[in-house]
Scaffold this active site. Structure first.
Site, mmCIF file in Angstrom:
data_model
loop_
_atom_site.group_PDB
_atom_site.id
_atom_site.type_symbol
_atom_site.label_atom_id
_atom_site.label_comp_id
_atom_site.label_asym_id
_atom_site.label_seq_id
_atom_site.Cartn_x
_atom_site.Cartn_y
_atom_site.Cartn_z
ATOM 1 N N SER A 13 0.839 -1.210 0.000
ATOM 2 C CA SER A 13 0.000 0.000 0.000
ATOM 3 C C SER A 13 0.874 1.262 0.000
ATOM 4 C CB SER A 13 -0.965 -0.001 1.182
ATOM 5 O OG SER A 13 -0.266 -0.096 2.407
ATOM 6 N N ASN A 14 1.973 1.244 0.739
ATOM 7 C CA ASN A 14 2.871 2.402 0.717
ATOM 8 C C ASN A 14 3.583 2.529 -0.622
ATOM 9 O OD1 ASN A 14 2.958 3.985 3.257
ATOM 10 N ND2 ASN A 14 3.241 1.959 4.136
ATOM 11 N N LEU A 85 11.513 -6.364 4.540
ATOM 12 C CA LEU A 85 11.886 -7.018 5.789
ATOM 13 C C LEU A 85 13.348 -7.441 5.923
ATOM 14 C CD1 LEU A 85 8.650 -9.087 6.447
ATOM 15 C CD2 LEU A 85 9.242 -6.778 7.186
ATOM 16 N N LEU A 87 17.389 -7.511 6.118
ATOM 17 C CA LEU A 87 18.412 -6.510 6.392
ATOM 18 C C LEU A 87 19.128 -6.166 5.092
ATOM 19 C CD1 LEU A 87 20.004 -7.800 9.715
ATOM 20 C CD2 LEU A 87 18.535 -5.811 9.405
ATOM 21 N N ASN A 102 14.139 4.352 5.213
ATOM 22 C CA ASN A 102 13.233 3.287 5.623
ATOM 23 C C ASN A 102 12.051 3.887 6.371
ATOM 24 O OD1 ASN A 102 12.385 0.534 6.141
ATOM 25 N ND2 ASN A 102 13.090 0.814 8.241
ATOM 26 N N HIS A 104 9.392 3.049 9.318
ATOM 27 C CA HIS A 104 9.204 2.132 10.445
ATOM 28 C C HIS A 104 7.903 2.494 11.159
ATOM 29 C CE1 HIS A 104 10.469 -0.802 13.379
ATOM 30 N NE2 HIS A 104 10.024 0.010 14.310
ATOM 31 N N ASP A 145 17.285 -0.329 12.049
ATOM 32 C CA ASP A 145 16.453 0.751 12.597
ATOM 33 C C ASP A 145 17.265 1.759 13.408
ATOM 34 O OD1 ASP A 145 14.130 -0.270 11.430
ATOM 35 O OD2 ASP A 145 13.678 -1.507 13.162
ATOM 36 N N GLU A 174 1.151 6.954 7.686
ATOM 37 C CA GLU A 174 2.027 6.580 6.569
ATOM 38 C C GLU A 174 1.453 7.076 5.248
ATOM 39 O OE1 GLU A 174 3.668 2.403 8.527
ATOM 40 O OE2 GLU A 174 2.408 2.317 6.735
#
Length: 190
Positions: A13-14, A85, A87, A102, A104, A145, A174
């Site tokens: 969706s983003n 998801l 790294l 990113n 979060h 993060d 978001e």
């Protein structure tokens, strides 16, 4: 024109929101959507909007000889992680210094790090009895993060909010702010 790649793992969706936001822009082109999951609905969304897609395995993601040529093929200058998801390998971070952000679903530094994504984050927020939650856009660094915070937006929570309510409130932030923050960063960078 700045070509961006959007990295995704889920429904997208983003990703779709970013593509639609920059559609018709004379400054930003969503040139590629990359996923680590071949069945990610984000790929369908991207293809429906005319954006090329690529699926990479974990081994391919961690192979500079695969990823760097792929990104060069589409002349990618900036990467947006929108629900991705895995790294990010150090070689990719080094290739895109302060050119990778990113999203979060929490107010970092709370509820960040390995394993803290999606509903896991919202469940932790609920379990802690937080009075607010929100979203964070941050720079991608080798620390999960742990990159510098670019922007945060908050929303109040009620003790009666379920985990799904928390997720919905955060997701609304978001949808409203993520594309604007990406645009702001791009304007400052390029």
């Amino acid at each position: 024109m700045t070509n961006i790649a959007i990295f995704v793992s889920g429904s997208g969706s983003n990703c779709e929101n970013l593509i639609r936001y920059f559609s018709g822009s004379d400054r930003v082109n969503c040139a590629l959507v990359v996923s680590n999951k071949p069945d990610a609905y984000a790929l369908v969304r991207a293809r429906n909007l005319g954006v090329p897609t690529a699926v990479v395995t974990k081994a391919e993601l961690n192979d500079a000889e695969v990823m760097l040529p792929l990104l060069r093929e589409y002349d990618i200058q900036f990467i947006v992680l929108a629900g991705f998801l895995p790294l990010i390998p150090n070689f990719l971070i080094d290739a895109f210094p302060r050119r990778m952000v990113n999203l979060h679903p929490a107010l970092l530094p709370k509820y960040g790090g390995k394993g803290m994504w999606g509903h896991h984050v919202h469940e932790a927020v609920k379990a802690a009895g937080e009075a607010e939650t929100g979203m964070t856009v941050h720079w991608v660094t080798p620390v999960c993060d742990g990159g510098g915070i670019i922007a945060q937006y908050k929303v109040a929570l009620s003790p009666d909010d379920t985990v799904d309510d928390i997720a919905e409130k955060e997701h609304e932030l978001e949808m409203k702010y993520f594309p604007q923050v990406v645009e702001q960063v791009l304007n400052e960078t390029f």
